[in-house]
Design an enzyme around this catalytic site. Structure first.
Site, PDB file in Angstrom:
ATOM      1  N   GLU A  45     -10.155  -2.220   4.615  1.00 45.74           N
ATOM      2  CA  GLU A  45     -10.894  -1.930   5.830  1.00 45.74           C
ATOM      3  C   GLU A  45     -12.135  -2.820   5.946  1.00 45.74           C
ATOM      4  O   GLU A  45     -12.614  -3.368   4.946  1.00 45.74           O
ATOM      5  CB  GLU A  45     -11.323  -0.455   5.840  1.00 45.74           C
ATOM      6  CG  GLU A  45     -10.161   0.536   5.778  1.00 45.74           C
ATOM      7  CD  GLU A  45      -9.513   0.778   7.117  1.00 45.74           C
ATOM      8  OE1 GLU A  45      -9.701  -0.043   8.046  1.00 45.74           O
ATOM      9  OE2 GLU A  45      -8.817   1.795   7.255  1.00 45.74           O
ATOM     10  N   HIS A  52      -7.913  -4.999   9.601  1.00 44.24           N
ATOM     11  CA  HIS A  52      -7.544  -4.724   8.209  1.00 44.24           C
ATOM     12  C   HIS A  52      -6.182  -5.325   7.876  1.00 44.24           C
ATOM     13  O   HIS A  52      -5.308  -5.435   8.730  1.00 44.24           O
ATOM     14  CB  HIS A  52      -7.611  -3.229   7.880  1.00 44.24           C
ATOM     15  CG  HIS A  52      -6.495  -2.395   8.454  1.00 44.24           C
ATOM     16  ND1 HIS A  52      -6.717  -1.323   9.280  1.00 44.24           N
ATOM     17  CD2 HIS A  52      -5.160  -2.450   8.303  1.00 44.24           C
ATOM     18  CE1 HIS A  52      -5.563  -0.766   9.606  1.00 44.24           C
ATOM     19  NE2 HIS A  52      -4.605  -1.440   9.024  1.00 44.24           N
ATOM     20  N   ASP A  55       0.820  -1.211   0.000  1.00 38.51           N
ATOM     21  CA  ASP A  55       0.000   0.000   0.000  1.00 38.51           C
ATOM     22  C   ASP A  55       0.856   1.264   0.000  1.00 38.51           C
ATOM     23  O   ASP A  55       2.070   1.226   0.162  1.00 38.51           O
ATOM     24  CB  ASP A  55      -0.960   0.000   1.208  1.00 38.51           C
ATOM     25  CG  ASP A  55      -0.291  -0.494   2.487  1.00 38.51           C
ATOM     26  OD1 ASP A  55       0.933  -0.321   2.631  1.00 38.51           O
ATOM     27  OD2 ASP A  55      -0.990  -1.060   3.349  1.00 38.51           O
TER      28      ASP A  55
END
Length: 242
Positions: free
Chosen positions: A143, A138, A67
């Site tokens: 999420e 998460h 990410d």
């Protein structure tokens, strides 16, 4: 799923580094899916130590990170690109051209997500994916929600995630409200998955992820469905039991 109990954070970091280094030794050009945050810092430090001793060679390794915050440049000290260089990339012999993260400054979020998925596919997929776990379950920035997102996507960060990350910024207002993340589908395609979890504050959510129902309300619970997952957690994180 293999659940390995570590005595403490140092032991956890060493055990995780063992698995990563073994993967590199077995397949010198492996594709590693990497993660950031406080959980893997000790693991990266251990890998750097072993590299400096000549025990592990990263020269042919390819990496894709889970990410990146949307809106942060690579040079920003809070970007995950900056984190990776600070803790790992700049301290070993990895070819920076073989390291990959989502582009936090991409003008078109949807196009950036397509680009990143295509990149991972072009590398032949991920051989070993490293994951931490958030307080709400998460993984990456996937999420809790009503369904599992399959591919890389841009996500609105939940208040609990922003709260957890604000310690890294001058104020809560400075924490990005969105991030790019590999999707659950992308993560689940990895050949192997390594999860590291530390601390009593993660005990309840780890219990739900490992032993509760598989539900997008606890994103990490999907890992129960993967054929090759190793969870390394310290005693505190495993204190809630089964």
């Amino acid at each position: 799923m293999v659940i390995c109990e570590a005595k403490d954070y140092k032991d956890l970091s060493r055990k995780a580094a063992n698995i990563i280094s073994a993967q590199v030794i077995m397949k010198p050009d492996a594709v590693l899916g990497l993660a950031t945050g406080s959980s893997p810092e000790g693991m990266y430090a251990q890998l750097v130590e072993w590299y400096n001793k000549g025990d592990v060679d990263f020269s042919r390794i390819r990496t894709v990170n889970l990410d990146e915050y949307r809106g942060l440049a690579k040079e920003n000290e809070q970007s995950y690109d900056y984190f990776m260089h600070k803790h790992f990339f700049d301290k070993v012999n990895i070819d920076v051209n073989n390291t990959n993260l989502p582009n936090g400054l991409a003008e078109d979020p949807e196009e950036e997500c397509r680009r990143y998925d295509a990149l991972i596919e072009s590398l032949g997929g991920v051989d070993l994916q490293l994951l931490g776990m958030g307080h709400n379950g998460h993984i990456g920035f996937n999420e809790p929600g009503d369904f599992f997102d399959k591919g890389t996507h841009c996500v609105d960060l939940q208040p609990s995630t922003i709260e957890a990350n604000k310690r890294f910024f001058e104020s809560e207002d400075d924490v990005p409200k969105q991030a790019y993340t590999m999707g659950i589908g992308t993560i689940m395609k990895a050949k192997k998955i390594l999860v590291i979890v530390s601390g009593a504050d993660k005990a309840e959510i780890l219990k739900k992820a490992l032993y509760g129902p598989v539900t997008p309300k606890v994103p990490a619970s999907i890992l129960q469905m993967h054929p090759d997952v190793t969870v390394i957690a310290d005693k505190a994180a495993l204190s809630a039991g089964e």
